[in-house]
Design an enzyme around this catalytic site. Sequence first.
Site, short mmCIF file in Angstrom:
data_model
loop_
_atom_site.label_atom_id
_atom_site.label_comp_id
_atom_site.label_asym_id
_atom_site.label_seq_id
_atom_site.Cartn_x
_atom_site.Cartn_y
_atom_site.Cartn_z
N ASP A 1 0.85 -1.18 0.00
CA ASP A 1 0.00 0.00 0.00
C ASP A 1 0.89 1.24 0.00
O ASP A 1 2.09 1.16 0.31
CB ASP A 1 -0.86 -0.05 1.27
N ASP B 1 -0.42 5.07 0.89
CA ASP B 1 -0.74 6.08 1.90
C ASP B 1 -0.66 5.51 3.32
O ASP B 1 -1.24 4.45 3.61
CB ASP B 1 -2.15 6.63 1.66
N ARG C 1 -15.29 11.44 -1.68
CA ARG C 1 -14.15 12.32 -1.42
C ARG C 1 -13.63 12.96 -2.71
O ARG C 1 -13.33 14.16 -2.73
CB ARG C 1 -13.03 11.53 -0.73
N GLY D 1 -5.13 2.57 -3.29
CA GLY D 1 -6.47 3.08 -3.53
C GLY D 1 -6.43 4.58 -3.77
O GLY D 1 -7.47 5.21 -3.99
#
EC number: 3.1.3.3
Length: 287
Positions: free
Chosen positions: A85, A87, A130, A175
């Site tokens: 991942d 973030d 978002r 993501g």
Amino acid sequence: MLIARVIADPDTLETRLDAFAAEVADGPVPMAHAAMLDFCGDVLQIESPGDDMAAMRAALDVHFPGSDGLIARDEIRVPDVFVSDMDSTMIGQECIDELADFAGLKDRVAAITERAMQGELDFKSALRERVGLLEGLPEDAIDRCLAERIRPTDGARALVDALKSRGCRTVLVTGGFHHFADRVGEQLGFERVVGNRLEVSGGKLTGRLVSAITDSGTKKTVLEEEMARRGAGAVSMAAGDGANDIPMLETATYGMAYRAKPKARAAANGWIDRGDLTAVLRLLDFA
């Protein structure tokens, strides 16, 4: 057989090991052997003839709180594939939250991000919500955000470099967005990057995404694809911190939860709560 490796406070290690051994003595994971990996090192290896990984994890959490660790059913070795991942794992920020700050919406967006990472919201709908809030934001805000806000996590480059030096394939899957991930991936040395694409028109964000959303299923699929290319017997490692990483962490041979949310930490068989990302290398017994 289970093999567990733990990096814990050296001042209390012996006392905690004694208490651990006493607790598990008559349970499903009795301690057969324990020793430091290196004479002058700080990684403790514990071996058990049992096979109950959950029981081993529970006992380690009780007796070695605030540690870094990894549990495996076979000899621990350098992985053939590493999928991570981005973030709050390879970088210390959530890109969409920082980008939203340029639109004066950070608190609102960050609240949605936190709930999604905790597994309280559907990831796809939370992402669309978002991104929609960013409509009209100039595209050059991304460059400013990268330059001013986004920083690699301590040890990230060292981890990627070390794994690649042993022939490990490295993939960044997020993501988040290619606008950020492509440059972060290049900076850290990842060989492949997978992420979402923000739609831009007239130099501004439209509040929409281009093509399908990269979500938890995508992360798991990328890991499986990379492993299939390596063939039978290959070992994989994944790293992440949120609910969106859980399928990937559960699928990997070594699922490393980095400073993770409770649900992600519980789903992984490895955890980094104490050190930086170089702790992963110590658990893998890199020189």
